[in-house]
Design a protein around this motif. Structure first.
Motif, PDB file in Angstrom:
ATOM      1  N   ALA A 278       0.742  -1.211  -0.176  1.00  0.00           N
ATOM      2  CA  ALA A 278       0.115   0.139  -0.116  1.00  0.00           C
ATOM      3  C   ALA A 278       0.768   1.204  -0.055  1.00  0.00           C
ATOM      4  CB  ALA A 278      -0.891   0.048   1.105  1.00  0.00           C
ATOM      5  N   LEU A 279       1.821   1.301   0.795  1.00  0.00           N
ATOM      6  CA  LEU A 279       2.825   2.366   0.743  1.00  0.00           C
ATOM      7  C   LEU A 279       3.295   2.651  -0.366  1.00  0.00           C
ATOM      8  CD1 LEU A 279       4.250   4.324   2.523  1.00  0.00           C
ATOM      9  CD2 LEU A 279       5.985   2.624   2.865  1.00  0.00           C
ATOM     10  N   THR A 280       3.825   1.708  -1.538  1.00  0.00           N
ATOM     11  CA  THR A 280       4.171   1.871  -2.648  1.00  0.00           C
ATOM     12  C   THR A 280       3.215   2.361  -3.744  1.00  0.00           C
ATOM     13  OG1 THR A 280       3.913  -0.457  -3.470  1.00  0.00           O
ATOM     14  CG2 THR A 280       5.790  -0.279  -2.429  1.00  0.00           C
ATOM     15  N   MET A 281       2.135   2.396  -3.517  1.00  0.00           N
ATOM     16  CA  MET A 281       1.051   2.939  -4.170  1.00  0.00           C
ATOM     17  C   MET A 281       0.603   4.147  -3.939  1.00  0.00           C
ATOM     18  SD  MET A 281       0.658   0.189  -5.845  1.00  0.00           S
ATOM     19  CE  MET A 281      -0.743   0.752  -7.015  1.00  0.00           C
ATOM     20  N   VAL A 282       0.962   4.821  -2.810  1.00  0.00           N
ATOM     21  CA  VAL A 282       0.746   6.169  -2.329  1.00  0.00           C
ATOM     22  C   VAL A 282       1.204   7.218  -3.523  1.00  0.00           C
ATOM     23  CG1 VAL A 282       0.929   7.995  -0.752  1.00  0.00           C
ATOM     24  CG2 VAL A 282       0.590   5.719   0.210  1.00  0.00           C
ATOM     25  N   PRO A 283       2.297   7.135  -3.918  1.00  0.00           N
ATOM     26  CA  PRO A 283       2.768   8.013  -4.842  1.00  0.00           C
ATOM     27  C   PRO A 283       1.963   8.253  -6.414  1.00  0.00           C
ATOM     28  CG  PRO A 283       4.845   7.052  -4.069  1.00  0.00           C
ATOM     29  CD  PRO A 283       3.499   6.236  -3.632  1.00  0.00           C
ATOM     30  N   GLY A 284       1.442   6.931  -6.771  1.00  0.00           N
ATOM     31  CA  GLY A 284       0.571   6.621  -7.833  1.00  0.00           C
ATOM     32  C   GLY A 284      -0.715   7.422  -7.525  1.00  0.00           C
ATOM     33  N   ALA A 285      -1.428   7.182  -6.381  1.00  0.00           N
ATOM     34  CA  ALA A 285      -2.662   7.604  -5.802  1.00  0.00           C
ATOM     35  C   ALA A 285      -2.569   9.344  -6.061  1.00  0.00           C
ATOM     36  CB  ALA A 285      -3.079   7.205  -4.612  1.00  0.00           C
ATOM     37  N   LEU A 286      -1.634   9.789  -5.492  1.00  0.00           N
ATOM     38  CA  LEU A 286      -1.370  11.137  -5.350  1.00  0.00           C
ATOM     39  C   LEU A 286      -1.317  11.746  -6.891  1.00  0.00           C
ATOM     40  CD1 LEU A 286       1.407  11.589  -2.347  1.00  0.00           C
ATOM     41  CD2 LEU A 286      -1.219  12.373  -2.403  1.00  0.00           C
ATOM     42  N   LYS A 287      -0.586  11.142  -7.571  1.00  0.00           N
ATOM     43  CA  LYS A 287      -0.246  11.428  -9.010  1.00  0.00           C
ATOM     44  C   LYS A 287      -1.588  11.342  -9.626  1.00  0.00           C
ATOM     45  CE  LYS A 287       2.369  10.550 -13.173  1.00  0.00           C
ATOM     46  NZ  LYS A 287       3.534   9.519 -13.820  1.00  0.00           N
ATOM     47  N   ASN A 288      -2.349  10.610  -9.578  1.00  0.00           N
ATOM     48  CA  ASN A 288      -3.916  10.395 -10.349  1.00  0.00           C
ATOM     49  C   ASN A 288      -4.837  11.100  -9.570  1.00  0.00           C
ATOM     50  OD1 ASN A 288      -3.814   8.281 -12.584  1.00  0.00           O
ATOM     51  ND2 ASN A 288      -2.027   7.500 -10.975  1.00  0.00           N
ATOM     52  N   LYS A 289      -4.362  11.993  -8.289  1.00  0.00           N
ATOM     53  CA  LYS A 289      -5.526  12.929  -7.646  1.00  0.00           C
ATOM     54  C   LYS A 289      -6.465  12.119  -7.227  1.00  0.00           C
ATOM     55  CE  LYS A 289      -4.382  16.714 -10.752  1.00  0.00           C
ATOM     56  NZ  LYS A 289      -4.788  18.072 -11.540  1.00  0.00           N
ATOM     57  N   GLN A 290      -6.109  11.060  -6.753  1.00  0.00           N
ATOM     58  CA  GLN A 290      -7.123  10.036  -5.843  1.00  0.00           C
ATOM     59  C   GLN A 290      -6.768  10.345  -4.249  1.00  0.00           C
ATOM     60  OE1 GLN A 290      -9.286   7.864  -6.622  1.00  0.00           O
ATOM     61  NE2 GLN A 290      -8.760   7.401  -8.819  1.00  0.00           N
ATOM     62  N   SER A 291      -7.595  11.420  -3.811  1.00  0.00           N
ATOM     63  CA  SER A 291      -7.247  11.749  -2.533  1.00  0.00           C
ATOM     64  C   SER A 291      -7.909  10.863  -1.505  1.00  0.00           C
ATOM     65  CB  SER A 291      -7.987  13.307  -2.332  1.00  0.00           C
ATOM     66  OG  SER A 291      -9.476  13.310  -2.746  1.00  0.00           O
ATOM     67  N   GLU A 292      -9.119  10.484  -1.718  1.00  0.00           N
ATOM     68  CA  GLU A 292      -9.744   9.510  -0.961  1.00  0.00           C
ATOM     69  C   GLU A 292      -9.025   8.269  -0.842  1.00  0.00           C
ATOM     70  OE1 GLU A 292     -11.806   7.961   2.237  1.00  0.00           O
ATOM     71  OE2 GLU A 292     -12.042   9.949   1.490  1.00  0.00           O
ATOM     72  N   GLY A 293      -8.531   7.833  -2.169  1.00  0.00           N
ATOM     73  CA  GLY A 293      -7.861   6.756  -2.113  1.00  0.00           C
ATOM     74  C   GLY A 293      -6.518   6.723  -1.316  1.00  0.00           C
ATOM     75  N   THR A 294      -5.692   7.899  -1.468  1.00  0.00           N
ATOM     76  CA  THR A 294      -4.349   8.192  -0.751  1.00  0.00           C
ATOM     77  C   THR A 294      -4.738   8.023   0.768  1.00  0.00           C
ATOM     78  OG1 THR A 294      -3.732   9.499  -2.445  1.00  0.00           O
ATOM     79  CG2 THR A 294      -2.860   9.858  -0.236  1.00  0.00           C
TER      80      THR A 294
END
Length: 307
Positions: A278-294
């Motif tokens: 999950a930690l490795t996915m945080v940058p991708g979520a931020l890049k994709n502007k997934q605030s709730e996902g982050t």
């Protein structure tokens, strides 16, 4: 629906191919099965899509070991897997990925291992990971599996009980589409309705809890395709994958405690590899502007999403 004639009595391994997606990759998977050195297999393809030329392509193969059918309505991943399981006729089967490749000795290797261990519940052979272009790849996920979680296997290794449960819950190092399964054991365990991305681990743990053993073999005879962007990784950016994972790990931990497998229960509640993922996915979520996902991902990393 098109179906070829029945297979010969010598058929000993059912290869199930629940299909939805890229036609060319599916055809490459089928060609890899047709190229097996051991002819004692049966392939059943259950098409959950609507690509127009696929039925005709299977009809043109003219191989009596191959059967094809198309669902009238889309069943989804779990529904199509369940249908495939119901169509298995042999004592052992493979639920192959529609974009994976069987190396020529796969069937021969599985049949030899089954002959040596006829009651085995699961077999995990050696796997080579390839990318979308079919080239060998070794990304962070697979490096972690190999270096941190995968037990050392030289030749063959038989595993089971709480030892195997702890190992898998620390980090699921198995490659589901490459595995060979004993049919009656999987049918008894069944597939869960409320899981998608953790369905493979759920089945593995259910079988281990039921007393089944797994044979790991270091013979590389399967290529597992890992795409740069997959359904599961897209869901991960929204945090959906990890919300499901947390629910699964907590429920399994309670069951393991009830069975007296306290070490496995602890590993399930900790689910460290899932939190690192999950930690490795945080940058991708931020890049994709997934605030709730982050936020969902960070709660999973911190363990604050546990009930």
């Amino acid at each position: 629906m098109f179906e070829t004639p029945g297979a010969s009595p010598a058929t000993t391994l059912d290869i199930m191919l629940p299909y939805y997606g890229d036609v060319s990759l599916m055809q490459a998977a089928v060609h890899s099965i047709l190229a097996q050195s051991d002819p004692n297999w049966r392939l059943t393809v259950v098409d959950d899509g609507k690509e127009p030329d696929v039925p005709g392509w299977f009809a043109s193969l003219g191989d009596p070991r191959v059967s094809y059918q198309r669902n009238e309505q889309n069943l989804g991943v779990t529904g199509n897997y369940r249908k495939c399981l119901g169509l298995v006729r042999e004592e052992h089967f493979v639920m192959m990925g529609t974009d994976d490749i069987m190396l020529p000795e796969y069937v021969a290797t599985m049949r030899a291992l089954i002959a040596q261990h006829p009651g085995i519940g699961m077999i995990q052979p050696g796997v080579q990971v390839i990318d979308g272009d079919g080239k060998p790849t070794d990304g962070l996920v697979d490096q972690s599996k190999r270096l941190l979680y995968t037990p050392k296997v030289r030749g063959q290794r038989l595993m089971g009980g709480e030892e195997l449960a702890v190992s898998l819950l620390r980090g699921n190092w198995l490659y589901f589409p490459a595995m060979c399964w004993r049919t009656d054991a999987v049918r008894k365990a069944g597939l869960r309705d409320n899981l998608e991305v953790t369905q493979d681990l759920a089945l593995e743990i259910d079988l281990v809890q039921a007393g089944e053993q797994m044979l790991a073999c270091d013979t590389v005879c399967f290529q597992y395709r890992r795409h740069a962007v997959s359904i599961s990784s897209q869901q991960a950016f929204t945090g959906k994958r990890f919300a499901e994972a947390n629910r699964f790990f907590m429920e399994v931990a309670d069951r393991l405690d009830a069975q007296g497998w306290t070490k496995a229960a602890k590993a399930s509640r900790l689910h460290l590899s899932s939190r690192i993922h999950a930690l490795t996915m945080v940058p991708g979520a931020l890049k994709n502007k997934q605030s709730e996902g982050t936020r969902t991902l960070l709660r999973h990393v911190a363990g604050s999403d546990q009930r």
